[in-house]
Design a protein around this motif. Structure first.
Motif, PDB file in Angstrom:
ATOM      1  N   HIS A  50       0.632  -1.384  -0.095  1.00 59.56           N
ATOM      2  CA  HIS A  50       0.245   0.291   0.303  1.00 59.56           C
ATOM      3  C   HIS A  50       1.092   1.376   0.260  1.00 59.56           C
ATOM      4  O   HIS A  50       0.647   2.213  -0.615  1.00 59.56           O
ATOM      5  CB  HIS A  50      -0.908   0.134   1.441  1.00 59.56           C
ATOM      6  N   TYR A  51       2.004   0.894   0.897  1.00 60.00           N
ATOM      7  CA  TYR A  51       2.686   2.275   0.617  1.00 60.00           C
ATOM      8  C   TYR A  51       3.692   2.684  -0.915  1.00 60.00           C
ATOM      9  O   TYR A  51       3.460   3.950  -1.328  1.00 60.00           O
ATOM     10  CB  TYR A  51       4.014   2.311   2.215  1.00 60.00           C
ATOM     11  N   LEU A  52       3.847   1.306  -1.182  1.00 65.06           N
ATOM     12  CA  LEU A  52       4.407   1.659  -2.354  1.00 65.06           C
ATOM     13  C   LEU A  52       2.666   2.400  -3.750  1.00 65.06           C
ATOM     14  O   LEU A  52       3.364   2.791  -4.733  1.00 65.06           O
ATOM     15  CB  LEU A  52       4.984   0.337  -3.138  1.00 65.06           C
ATOM     16  N   LEU A  53       1.771   1.824  -3.370  1.00 64.46           N
ATOM     17  CA  LEU A  53       0.847   1.670  -4.253  1.00 64.46           C
ATOM     18  C   LEU A  53       0.486   3.666  -4.083  1.00 64.46           C
ATOM     19  O   LEU A  53      -0.065   4.379  -5.544  1.00 64.46           O
ATOM     20  CB  LEU A  53      -0.141   1.252  -4.183  1.00 64.46           C
ATOM     21  N   HIS A  54       0.217   3.850  -2.778  1.00 61.42           N
ATOM     22  CA  HIS A  54      -0.912   4.866  -2.606  1.00 61.42           C
ATOM     23  C   HIS A  54      -0.057   6.047  -1.411  1.00 61.42           C
ATOM     24  O   HIS A  54      -0.290   6.845  -1.485  1.00 61.42           O
ATOM     25  CB  HIS A  54      -2.289   5.090  -2.943  1.00 61.42           C
ATOM     26  N   GLY A  55       0.496   5.007  -0.172  1.00 56.75           N
ATOM     27  CA  GLY A  55       0.595   5.452   1.114  1.00 56.75           C
ATOM     28  C   GLY A  55       2.004   6.695   1.143  1.00 56.75           C
ATOM     29  O   GLY A  55       1.597   7.648   1.400  1.00 56.75           O
ATOM     30  N   CYS A  56       2.504   6.707   0.577  1.00 57.84           N
ATOM     31  CA  CYS A  56       3.764   6.907   0.253  1.00 57.84           C
ATOM     32  C   CYS A  56       3.217   8.606  -0.286  1.00 57.84           C
ATOM     33  O   CYS A  56       3.502   9.859  -0.031  1.00 57.84           O
ATOM     34  CB  CYS A  56       4.563   6.770  -1.078  1.00 57.84           C
ATOM     35  N   HIS A  57       2.446   8.674  -1.073  1.00 58.58           N
ATOM     36  CA  HIS A  57       1.439   9.847  -2.316  1.00 58.58           C
ATOM     37  C   HIS A  57       0.810  10.321  -0.502  1.00 58.58           C
ATOM     38  O   HIS A  57       0.826  12.225  -0.339  1.00 58.58           O
ATOM     39  CB  HIS A  57       0.821  10.148  -2.891  1.00 58.58           C
ATOM     40  N   HIS A  58       0.108  10.149   0.586  1.00 53.44           N
ATOM     41  CA  HIS A  58      -0.827  10.617   1.507  1.00 53.44           C
ATOM     42  C   HIS A  58       0.474  11.259   2.598  1.00 53.44           C
ATOM     43  O   HIS A  58       0.222  12.080   3.282  1.00 53.44           O
ATOM     44  CB  HIS A  58      -1.645   9.775   2.230  1.00 53.44           C
ATOM     45  N   LYS A  59       1.796  10.319   2.980  1.00 54.27           N
ATOM     46  CA  LYS A  59       2.971  10.401   3.822  1.00 54.27           C
ATOM     47  C   LYS A  59       3.500  11.573   2.937  1.00 54.27           C
ATOM     48  O   LYS A  59       4.228  12.392   3.985  1.00 54.27           O
ATOM     49  CB  LYS A  59       3.601   9.712   3.828  1.00 54.27           C
ATOM     50  N   HIS A  60       3.809  12.221   1.945  1.00 57.38           N
ATOM     51  CA  HIS A  60       4.642  13.244   1.539  1.00 57.38           C
ATOM     52  C   HIS A  60       3.933  13.512   0.104  1.00 57.38           C
ATOM     53  O   HIS A  60       4.435  13.312  -1.075  1.00 57.38           O
ATOM     54  CB  HIS A  60       5.993  12.430   1.090  1.00 57.38           C
ATOM     55  N   PRO A  61       2.907  14.566   0.711  1.00 57.16           N
ATOM     56  CA  PRO A  61       1.804  14.992  -0.702  1.00 57.16           C
ATOM     57  C   PRO A  61       2.286  15.520  -2.294  1.00 57.16           C
ATOM     58  O   PRO A  61       1.572  16.223  -2.887  1.00 57.16           O
ATOM     59  CB  PRO A  61       0.589  15.172   0.255  1.00 57.16           C
ATOM     60  N   MET A  62       3.684  16.920  -0.723  1.00 59.95           N
ATOM     61  CA  MET A  62       4.291  17.372  -2.321  1.00 59.95           C
ATOM     62  C   MET A  62       4.847  17.072  -2.522  1.00 59.95           C
ATOM     63  O   MET A  62       6.492  17.460  -3.372  1.00 59.95           O
ATOM     64  CB  MET A  62       4.630  19.133  -1.382  1.00 59.95           C
ATOM     65  N   ASP A  63       5.911  15.711  -3.227  1.00 53.66           N
ATOM     66  CA  ASP A  63       6.860  14.978  -3.311  1.00 53.66           C
ATOM     67  C   ASP A  63       6.812  14.951  -4.823  1.00 53.66           C
ATOM     68  O   ASP A  63       5.876  13.743  -5.534  1.00 53.66           O
ATOM     69  CB  ASP A  63       7.009  13.502  -3.060  1.00 53.66           C
ATOM     70  N   GLY A  64       7.521  15.619  -5.797  1.00 54.71           N
ATOM     71  CA  GLY A  64       6.688  15.674  -6.925  1.00 54.71           C
ATOM     72  C   GLY A  64       7.595  14.700  -7.723  1.00 54.71           C
ATOM     73  O   GLY A  64       7.371  14.697  -9.223  1.00 54.71           O
ATOM     74  N   LEU A  65       7.902  14.054  -7.353  1.00 55.64           N
ATOM     75  CA  LEU A  65       8.501  12.874  -8.264  1.00 55.64           C
ATOM     76  C   LEU A  65       7.733  11.898  -8.073  1.00 55.64           C
ATOM     77  O   LEU A  65       8.354  10.540  -8.446  1.00 55.64           O
ATOM     78  CB  LEU A  65      10.559  12.798  -7.948  1.00 55.64           C
ATOM     79  N   ARG A  66       7.440  11.972  -7.266  1.00 63.33           N
ATOM     80  CA  ARG A  66       6.377  10.530  -7.169  1.00 63.33           C
ATOM     81  C   ARG A  66       4.834  10.605  -6.779  1.00 63.33           C
ATOM     82  O   ARG A  66       4.576   9.829  -5.694  1.00 63.33           O
ATOM     83  CB  ARG A  66       6.916   9.531  -5.673  1.00 63.33           C
ATOM     84  N   LEU A  67       4.628  11.456  -7.910  1.00 65.32           N
ATOM     85  CA  LEU A  67       3.113  11.616  -7.947  1.00 65.32           C
ATOM     86  C   LEU A  67       2.142  10.734  -8.543  1.00 65.32           C
ATOM     87  O   LEU A  67       1.192  11.001  -8.766  1.00 65.32           O
ATOM     88  CB  LEU A  67       2.874  13.482  -7.925  1.00 65.32           C
ATOM     89  N   VAL A  68       3.325  11.207  -9.854  1.00 62.57           N
ATOM     90  CA  VAL A  68       2.534  10.730 -11.163  1.00 62.57           C
ATOM     91  C   VAL A  68       2.872   8.667 -11.020  1.00 62.57           C
ATOM     92  O   VAL A  68       3.916   7.972 -10.089  1.00 62.57           O
ATOM     93  CB  VAL A  68       2.707  11.013 -12.361  1.00 62.57           C
ATOM     94  N   PHE A  69       2.394   8.227 -12.186  1.00 63.31           N
ATOM     95  CA  PHE A  69       2.596   7.089 -11.563  1.00 63.31           C
ATOM     96  C   PHE A  69       3.268   6.389 -12.792  1.00 63.31           C
ATOM     97  O   PHE A  69       3.977   6.904 -13.921  1.00 63.31           O
ATOM     98  CB  PHE A  69       0.894   5.691 -12.534  1.00 63.31           C
ATOM     99  N   PRO A  70       4.695   5.724 -12.396  1.00 61.37           N
ATOM    100  CA  PRO A  70       5.586   4.999 -12.492  1.00 61.37           C
ATOM    101  C   PRO A  70       5.463   4.724 -14.377  1.00 61.37           C
ATOM    102  O   PRO A  70       5.060   3.678 -13.986  1.00 61.37           O
ATOM    103  CB  PRO A  70       6.471   4.257 -12.297  1.00 61.37           C
TER     104      PRO A  70
END
Length: 237
Positions: free
Chosen positions: A119-139
């Motif tokens: 879950h962290y890899l899928l979406h949790g990381c975005h909620h924990k660090h919502p302004m991380d611009g390099l992990r916002l779009v899907f690889p």
């Protein structure tokens, strides 16, 4: 002897730590850290490289694929208006997929080690660090893998000439979603509509993570009753 709760060390790679949080993971991941500097995911540099994607990579890779898919449908006999119609239908289908994936997969509750890690890899990381611009779009690699089952469904449920244009519309909807999502976090909307949409989405991050699952539109939140509640003044809270 009472075991101490696990504490995540933000100075170390996070992916293989978060699973140890167990039932505390959901609360931890929804306490955002507002910083444009993202955390490190993996100790291995090669693995770390695949966790980062600039927003412009998404249209650069997928728009040519959309064009090619529509061209295939045209070559197989669809007229331009027919192909355009299928693309519009595909975009509409994507909006429902966007809502459903966000609500039922991206916000699934996990407590196990591997469940939390996934879950962290899928979406949790975005909620924990919502302004991380390099992990916002899907690889792109992950997106390509997910394309396989969805393409299979489209191909089996429509005619050979319709399937490419319809799937092209779905992909175009995805591109619109990803670049819009990035813009809502890092852009400065100038119009009332985009300003409202940005407030709507950031409210999902910082105030009401269990509602407001639409990104490009609140349409399906209205349909399925997941709009954020309104206060006495009529403002969404």
């Amino acid at each position: 002897m009472v075991n101490k709760p696990f504490t995540v060390d933000l100075n170390k790679p996070l992916v293989f730590q978060v699973g140890h949080l167990g039932e505390a993971y959901d609360q931890w991941v929804h306490q955002p850290i507002v910083s444009k500097e993202g955390p490190r995911f993996f100790a291995n540099d090669f693995c770390e490289l695949f966790t980062k994607t600039a927003w412009w990579v998404i249209p650069l890779i997928w728009l040519p694929v959309v064009f090619w898919l529509v061209t295939v449908s045209l070559q197989m006999g669809l007229t331009f208006p027919q192909a355009a119609q299928k693309v519009v239908v595909g975009i509409f289908l994507w909006t429902l997929m966007e809502y459903s994936l966000h609500r039922f997969l991206f916000h699934i509750k996990t407590t196990s080690y591997w469940g939390n890690t996934f879950h962290y890899l899928l979406h949790g990381c975005h909620h924990k660090h919502p302004m991380d611009g390099l992990r916002l779009v899907f690889p792109p690699v992950a997106a390509a893998i997910l394309c396989v089952p969805f393409w299979t469904i489209v191909r089996l449920s429509s005619s050979p000439s319709v399937a490419p244009a319809l799937f092209g519309g779905i992909l175009l909807g995805y591109v619109m979603y990803d670049v819009t999502h990035y813009y809502l976090h890092h852009g400065k909307p100038l119009t009332g509509m985009t300003q409202s949409l940005k407030r709507y989405h950031l409210r999902h991050h910082f105030k009401a993570q269990t509602v407001g699952f639409g990104i490009t539109s609140p349409l399906w939140d209205m349909v399925f009753g997941t709009l954020p509640a309104k206060d006495a003044a009529g403002k969404i809270r």
